[in-house]
Design an enzyme around this catalytic site. Structure first.
Site, PDB file in Angstrom:
ATOM      1  N   LYS A  81       0.839  -1.201   0.000  1.00  0.00           N
ATOM      2  CA  LYS A  81       0.000   0.000   0.000  1.00  0.00           C
ATOM      3  C   LYS A  81       0.872   1.248   0.000  1.00  0.00           C
ATOM      4  CE  LYS A  81      -3.852   1.964   2.720  1.00  0.00           C
ATOM      5  NZ  LYS A  81      -4.688   1.772   3.932  1.00  0.00           N
ATOM      6  N   SER A 156      -9.609   1.836   3.321  1.00  0.00           N
ATOM      7  CA  SER A 156      -8.791   2.618   2.409  1.00  0.00           C
ATOM      8  C   SER A 156      -7.821   1.763   1.579  1.00  0.00           C
ATOM      9  CB  SER A 156      -7.991   3.657   3.203  1.00  0.00           C
ATOM     10  OG  SER A 156      -7.107   3.013   4.120  1.00  0.00           O
ATOM     11  N   SER A 180      -9.773  -0.671   7.485  1.00  0.00           N
ATOM     12  CA  SER A 180      -9.249  -0.457   6.134  1.00  0.00           C
ATOM     13  C   SER A 180      -8.549  -1.652   5.502  1.00  0.00           C
ATOM     14  CB  SER A 180      -8.290   0.740   6.129  1.00  0.00           C
ATOM     15  OG  SER A 180      -9.003   1.930   6.323  1.00  0.00           O
TER      16      SER A 180
END
Length: 489
Positions: A81, A156, A180
């Protein structure tokens, strides 16, 4: 690569085939980038790709294996990420304010993956600074759900979940502040684990809410998730919140616990919350299967209804403090002006998106003179009550089972103009972060529209071994591979 396609690979069986010489890491990585070229123009999971470097690393991994060198992830392609630092590469947090920022140091989890021989293939898209539940808040583009390109992948960590779902890499790392990892895992039909706060180092993770943020893995299976967790967990002297606990071989543990019987709690407050009837039905089907071999109890977590309100005071307050560093002086975007204050204003106005600005303003207000006691202090006290609820529940049961999300993946644009509806997407995941507990999401089926449904297991602090063990048992009971239609076309 013989007749076997990447769709049939997991980390575990790829490692076995690499060890036997049936495939090479170079072949595996080449096929991964073929997959990316085929699917990412539609899915848009990646912000940055490292194809040239990844192929060189794969070649080096093959050479190490020939020499007899070992590594728990030697030659395995993984993504990261884009709020986790890889030295010498962009770390944008999907924000214009860090669009040209190159990380000057390495996150501890990245060091650990590299030490185990993993091949890093790229950085995945996210909601800006990890603030969101749909990956629509990225400053660059939204990521799409590979099960239905008109729907969100969750957030997210939506880029990481979507990448794993469509086999653009065999695993990924994300971060979880209020759900997330688990929510996008549920939306994309993969396994996602949020570890106990402190089990995995946060050094090199760009801070959103420091008392809530936690790095964790995405995998195609529970076994893969166990392998990844073992690789990244452990005490880190560079992170003062990192815990000194022993790290078991999670893969070995889940096989040893295959027949273990657990006492499982069903929190009545979760099941009384309004949710999609098909999600509720799938959870009940799994619970009924578990009743045959495990003891099921109803438990109460009475402060659950206050969790979302508590989170949206604490997380924005910490965000307003953490994001104060983005002022145009030290690093990142700078919009020149005639005086310092004006430069601050113009830089932040141009650099931050709407959701980030919204949370900074909420957090600054909650911490301001005259409001601190009424909001932040009160929220901190309720957070303690939420933790006590869980501690009381774990005196009666080993683990808890809940839904992950109240709805299936929603359509792109459906909730972006209604922040409160978007915040409620995390209603079942937020309490876990407030209490610092571990939680895992695993796919348990599809709804009538062919969209994935996830189940959440919550465990006591540092009992990821129990969490993974029950998840593995459920996965074997369901015995179904969840492959997006995109891969079947």
């Amino acid at each position: 690569m013989k007749s076997t396609t990447l769709t049939e690979f997991t980390i575990k069986n790829a490692l076995e085939m690499l060890e036997k010489g049936e495939i090479s890491s170079v072949e595996l990585v080449e096929e991964t980038f073929n997959q990316i070229k085929r699917f990412d123009p539609e899915v848009k999971a990646f912000l940055h790709l490292f194809e040239e470097e990844a192929l060189l690393k794969a070649k080096a991994a093959d050479e190490k294996r020939k020499k007899g060198e070992k590594g728990s992830l030697l030659g395995i392609p993984l993504s990261i990420k884009d709020n986790i630092c890889i030295k010498g590469y962009p770390t944008t947090c999907a924000s214009k304010i860090l669009e040209n920022f190159i990380a000057p140091y390495e996150a501890t989890v990245v060091e650990k993956l590299k030490a185990e021989g993993a091949v890093l293939i790229g950085k995945t898209n996210l909601d800006e600074f990890a603030m969101g539940s749909s990956t629509e808040n990225s400053a660059f583009f939204p990521t799409r759900n590979p099960w239905d390109l008109e729907r969100v992948p969750g957030g997210s960590s939506g880029g990481s979940a979507a990448a794993v779902a469509v086999r653009m890499g065999l695993g990924s790392l994300g971060s979880d502040t209020g759900g997330s990892i688990r929510q996008p895992a549920a939306f994309c039909g993969v396994v996602g684990l949020k570890p106990t706060y402190g089990l995995v180092s946060r050094y090199g993770l760009v801070a959103f809410a420091s008392s809530l943020d936690q790095i964790g893995p995405f995998g195609l299976t529970v076994e893969d998730t166990a392998i990844l967790l073992k690789a990244i967990a452990g005490k880190d002297e560079k992170d003062s919140t990192s815990a000194a606990v022993s790290i078991p071989d999670y893969l070995q543990v889940i096989h040893q616990n295959e027949k273990t019987k657990f006492t499982i709690g069903l929190p009545k407050e979760y099941l009384q919350t309004e949710m999609d009837p098909e999600i509720k039905q799938k959870i009940e089907e799994v619970v009924n299967l578990l009743r045959k071999t495990h003891e099921i109890k109803e438990v109460s977590l009475p402060h659950t209804p206050y969790a979302v309100a508590t989170y949206y005071i604490i997380a924005p307050a910490e965000a307003s403090s953490n994001l104060a560093r983005y002022d145009g002086v030290k690093y990142g975007l700078r919009v020149e002006s005639t005086n310092l204050i004006d430069m601050y204003k113009k830089t932040r106005a141009k650099g931050f998106g709407k959701e980030v600005k919204r949370r900074i303003m909420i957090g600054t207000y909650a911490l301001s003179a005259g409001y601190y006691d009424a909001f932040y202090l009160k929220a901190s006290k309720v957070r303690t009550l939420i933790l006590r609820d869980f501690l009381e529940a774990f005196k009666q049961v080993d683990l808890l089972i809940t839904p992950v999300t109240p709805t299936p993946p929603f359509r792109i644009g459906e909730k972006i103009t209604d922040p409160l509806q978007m915040y409620l997407s995390d209603i079942f995941t937020i309490p876990v972060n407030l209490a610092g507990l571990p939680g895992i999401s695993l796919p348990i089926g599809l709804n009538s529209e062919g969209l994935p449904i996830g189940l959440q297991i919550i465990g006591p602090h540092f009992r990821e071994d129990l969490l993974l063990s029950l998840a593995y048992q459920i996965e074997k009971m369901i015995d179904q591979r969840f492959i997006p239609p995109l891969l079947k076309n």
